[in-house]
Scaffold this motif. Structure first.
Motif, PDB file in Angstrom:
ATOM      1  N   LYS A 190       0.835  -1.208   0.000  1.00  0.00           N
ATOM      2  CA  LYS A 190       0.000   0.000   0.000  1.00  0.00           C
ATOM      3  C   LYS A 190       0.870   1.258   0.000  1.00  0.00           C
ATOM      4  N   SER A 191       1.848   1.235  -0.870  1.00  0.00           N
ATOM      5  CA  SER A 191       2.826   2.317  -0.804  1.00  0.00           C
ATOM      6  C   SER A 191       2.282   3.641  -1.318  1.00  0.00           C
ATOM      7  N   ASP A 192       1.027   3.649  -1.723  1.00  0.00           N
ATOM      8  CA  ASP A 192       0.485   4.953  -2.126  1.00  0.00           C
ATOM      9  C   ASP A 192       0.182   5.818  -0.910  1.00  0.00           C
ATOM     10  N   ALA A 193       0.471   5.276   0.280  1.00  0.00           N
ATOM     11  CA  ALA A 193       0.278   6.065   1.489  1.00  0.00           C
ATOM     12  C   ALA A 193       1.534   6.839   1.854  1.00  0.00           C
ATOM     13  N   ILE A 194       2.601   6.592   1.100  1.00  0.00           N
ATOM     14  CA  ILE A 194       3.874   7.247   1.440  1.00  0.00           C
ATOM     15  C   ILE A 194       4.286   8.173   0.301  1.00  0.00           C
ATOM     16  N   SER A 195       4.808   9.300   0.652  1.00  0.00           N
ATOM     17  CA  SER A 195       5.285  10.232  -0.366  1.00  0.00           C
ATOM     18  C   SER A 195       6.645   9.784  -0.853  1.00  0.00           C
ATOM     19  N   TYR A 261      -8.168   8.556  -6.227  1.00  0.00           N
ATOM     20  CA  TYR A 261      -8.347   9.399  -5.048  1.00  0.00           C
ATOM     21  C   TYR A 261      -8.870  10.758  -5.487  1.00  0.00           C
ATOM     22  N   PRO A 262      -9.399  11.540  -4.568  1.00  0.00           N
ATOM     23  CA  PRO A 262      -9.827  12.894  -4.930  1.00  0.00           C
ATOM     24  C   PRO A 262      -8.673  13.730  -5.480  1.00  0.00           C
TER      25      PRO A 262
END
Lengths: 439, 428
Positions: A190-195, A261-262
């Motif tokens: 779920k690395s889309d949670a990290i910049s 995502y938005p």
């Protein structure tokens, strides 16, 4: 055995120690060997087994679906599992003429317990069980290795939670336990949670922690020139930061797999967004065969060696002479038979002992009984004697009385006679002498 | 072919949307196999002078046997030898370690009984080496020196197989892939060759000799090819170390006054068929059959002998599906069960005997008690009798005594009266 290879047959010298190279004056045709081998493998089909280890909710199933472009079975699991279980599913996939038997094993409930000390145990057990099954097949007398369905785990994808800080202690402990048993490929889930900047730092932190804890993760092989370059580059990108998605979003005029995502859309196959493509490239397109080979020649051999040593097998005897297989088995067998016989003997002895003891007991009881009855007999004899005495006494009295009686009766009879004769006389006298008074 | 595993299997091959990439797997296999290199061991058997060395040189287009490394036929042997030569050949990036095993002296003696024995011993020893290497605790890369193929050379008599041919092939068909060849086929006309082949195949079938069989393929083209090859068996070959110019072409052949017999001409002999089959299409299969069939036969026989030492041969065949260790485990469990059974049996017998004995004891105790009771009763009865008797006696005595007393009294009285009367009587 050794005589047969030496004296009895006359195997002469080889032409040179190793093989000497000779030039060919034309096209022989054995350069088709790799093709022959490949054709055979394709006809036979391939098999590949992946183990996904990671906490519940890190997107393991979704990633598998994304990797293999298909929807595998299964529902999302709950967090309330009492222990770690492993669920495996096998799928038959086909791409062009290549058939792949893919087994995906998921850890259910990993990291959900309050006390996670034993979490790794069921995983290790599972891996060992697959090794054991293969070993058993390999050791059989009549074996069918050629058609054996290999269930050994070829790759373990370890899912790291995207905290952005460091590895959890559970991660370190588990990976340390697994690194000698399976090829570990750590991935950040779920690395889309990290910049991006956080990600770089995270990767460095993870790598250094792995190194400092001595965890051996799988390195893509760099010994084959064809793939050495790409592999070594990829090695530098580990651990891969991945995003999985089975939903498609329209970008431009194409449908791509993405998460919407938005604030934007994360495209799974966009290398700027995540390392999914790298993972797929390395895991499937470039190194699948190497993963299988490593599992067989390194991890399985290690397991096998430990297992055999545990059972007491050795390659050389105390004099450092090599054992032949037959000798080893025979020695084991003799030992085993001796053990069994000993056990049997022991049991027999025990029974003999018990029988002896019981016999003695019973003899005692018998003796007592006889004594008792001897006593009673004696008592009885005494009583009898007393009775006899009494009888005798009575008889004596009886006899005495009888005598007395007869004597008295005799006397009486005499008296009477005398009396009667006297009476007769008297009567006579009276008759003769009427003056006598009559009584 | 592929067994069903325990976990859930979706039986229908899934269609994938989009390219995953595991179709690349064969390429990966290709790459790795080239890197590893290949090995092959070829054995040639036949009487001297049948052109074995020449054929090898022709097959591999090299001078395996040359002036520096003379072939076995150049050396005269008294007994059958088994010799191996190892060469490394490269072609198209592929490396092949080729081992040629020769059997000089085979069939050359006057008495050829058992001339196949050294050959069998050699093959078995290679199997044994492999088995031992495979069974070590520490296993390293195991070189495969097992014999993958045996070319058997039949002399071109034109009649049929010799007894030696039959005997040899019968003994070896279970241990190695046997491919029979008609040697020096340029001494036979095509018709003679046809007849000869027919005759040989007939005899091979009669004697139930299992020569190497080509595997079935699903590919139609391949099956056609294979059928064609099968019709030509046994292959009639010609070998040559010499290159001759024919019609501007350089060919390997044998020059005769009446023409040139070309080695690679399909109408002259079956050499190309042999080469294509042996090297270009079925080399891998020969290795696979050796590994999966001949070696496994050897191994299972060997291990069965070890584990069934001293075990009743009439036990069920199911034993062979286990490893010797699992075998021992099972025997151990059986033994434990046997012992348990024995133990319960012994217990039962023991208990029973004890019960018997106890019962006997009880019975004799009861018996004795009874007798004792009996005697006591008897005694008591006698006592009672005695008592009764005594009582009667006493009663009688008392009666008598009282009677006597009365009588005495009477007597006394009467004597008194008499006295009185006497006194009175006297007075008168």
């Amino acid at each position: 055995m050794q005589e047969r290879t030496m004296a009895a047959t006359e195997i002469a010298r080889q032409a040179g120690e190793g093989a000497r190279g000779v030039p060919l004056s034309g096209h022989v045709g054995f350069d088709s060997m790799p093709d022959q081998l490949v054709n055979k493998s394709v006809n036979h089909g391939f098999c590949f087994n992946i183990l996904c280890v990671g906490e519940t909710g890190l997107g393991k199933s979704t990633l598998m679906d994304t990797l293999f472009n298909t929807k595998f079975e299964g529902e999302p699991t709950q967090h309330n599992q009492p222990g770690v279980q492993l669920k495996s599913n096998t799928y038959e996939l086909q791409e062009s003429n290549v058939r792949l038997k893919l087994t995906v094993v998921n850890t259910v409930g990993f990291g959900d317990q309050i006390n996670k000390e034993d979490s790794y145990k069921s995983i290790v057990e599972f891996i060992d069980t697959q090794f054991e099954a293969y070993l058993q097949e390999e050791l059989k007398i009549k074996r069918t290795l050629h058609s054996y369905h290999d269930t050994r785990i070829h790759a373990c994808l370890y899912f790291i939670a995207p905290t952005g800080h460091s590895l959890k202690s559970l991660d370190l402990v588990t990976m340390k336990k697994l690194d000698s048993k399976v090829n570990i490929i750590p991935i950040i889930a779920k690395s889309d949670a990290i910049s991006k900047s956080e990600l770089a730092k995270f990767k460095i932190k993870i790598t250094s922690e792995l190194v400092s804890n001595g965890v051996q993760i799988y390195q893509f092989p760099t010994d084959d020139e064809t793939v050495a370059e790409i592999n070594s580059t990829m090695n530098g990108h580990l651990p891969f930061a991945v995003v999985g998605s089975t939903e498609e979003v329209k970008i431009g005029n194409k449908m791509v797999r993405a998460r919407q995502y938005p604030w934007g859309t994360v495209q799974v196959e966009n290398e700027n967004h995540c390392d999914f493509v790298k993972l797929r490239e390395m895991l499937i397109r470039v190194n699948m065969e190497d993963l299988r080979e490593q599992t067989h020649t390194r991890h399985y051999e290690l397991y096998r060696r430990c297992k055999l040593e545990e059972m007491g097998f050795k390659d050389t005897d105390p004099d450092s002479k090599p054992f032949s297989l037959q000798e080893t088995y025979e020695a084991k067998r003799n030992e085993f038979m001796g053990e069994l016989q000993k056990k049997e003997e022991e049991m027999r002895q025990m029974f003999v002992q018990r029988v002896k003891e019981k016999e003695a007991e019973l003899k005692e009881a018998e003796k007592e009984l006889h004594e008792k009855f001897d006593r009673l007999k004696k008592l009885h004899q005494d009583e009898k004697k007393k009775l006899e005495d009494k009888k005798k006494a009575l008889d004596d009295e009886l006899n005495g009385f009888k005598q007395k009686k007869t004597a008295a009766e005799l006397l009486q009879a005499q008296n009477q006679q005398a009396g009667s004769s006297a009476t007769l006389k008297k009567d006579k006298e009276r008759k003769n002498n009427p003056w006598l008074c009559t009584e | 072919m592929i067994e069903r595993p325990d976990s859930a299997v979706s039986s229908v091959a899934r269609n994938l949307e989009g390219y995953v990439g595991f179709a690349n797997l064969p390429n990966q296999v290709y790459r790795k196999s080239v890197k590893r290199g290949f090995e092959f061991t070829l054995m040639v058997v036949g009487e001297s002078g049948l052109g074995k060395s020449t054929l090898i040189n022709s097959l591999f287009l090299t001078d395996l046997y040359s002036k520096d490394y003379p072939g076995p036929s150049q050396r005269i042997k008294k007994t059958v030898q088994v010799e191996q030569s190892k060469v490394l050949i490269k072609e198209g990036g592929v490396q092949l370690t080729l081992t040629i095993v020769d059997t000089p002296g085979f069939g050359d003696a006057v008495d050829n009984s058992n001339c196949w024995q050294p050959v069998i011993n050699y093959i078995d020893s290679k199997f044994e080496d492999f088995l031992n290497a495979e069974s070590r605790v520490n296993r390293r890369q195991m070189p495969d020196n097992r014999v993958h193929c045996c070319l058997y050379f039949i002399a071109p008599s034109g009649h049929g197989l010799k007894p030696l041919d039959i005997e040899f092939m019968k003994r070896l068909h279970d241990k190695v892939n046997v491919i029979p060849l008609i040697a020096k086929a340029d001494t036979l006309t095509p018709e003679e060759c046809q007849l000869f082949k027919k005759q040989i195949m007939k005899e091979i079938q009669e004697h139930k000799i299992k020569i190497y069989e080509f595997p079935d393929t699903e590919d139609d083209e391949d099956s056609k090819l294979i059928r064609k090859i099968k019709e030509k068996m046994p292959l009639a070959v010609v070998g040559s170390n010499v290159v001759i110019e024919v019609n501007g072409r350089k060919v390997r052949g044998r020059q005769y006054p009446w023409g040139v017999a070309e080695v690679e001409n399909g109408e002259h002999c079956d050499f190309t068929v042999l080469r294509n089959m042996l090297i270009r299409t079925h080399m891998q299969d020969l290795k696979d059959v050796t590994n999966n069939v001949h070696y496994e036969n050897y191994r299972s026989k060997k291990l069965a002998a070890v584990t069934c030492n001293g075990v009743d041969a009439t036990k069920n065949k199911g034993q062979l599906t286990k490893s010797p260790l699992a075998q021992m485990e099972e025997e151990r469990r059986e033994h434990v069960m046997k012992m348990k059974k024995m133990e319960t049996e012994m217990e039962q017998v023991f208990e029973m005997k004890v019960k018997e004995k106890k019962q006997k004891l009880k019975d004799s105790e009861a018996e004795l008690e009874r007798r004792h009771e009996q005697m006591k009763k008897n005694l008591e009865a006698q006592y009672k009798e005695l008592e009764e008797k005594r009582r009667q006696f006493e009663e009688e005595r008392n009666n008598w005594e009282s009677q006597q007393r009365i009588l005495e009294q009477q007597k006394l009285d009467s004597s008194k009266t008499m006295e009185k009367n006497k006194k009175k009587g006297k007075i008168f």
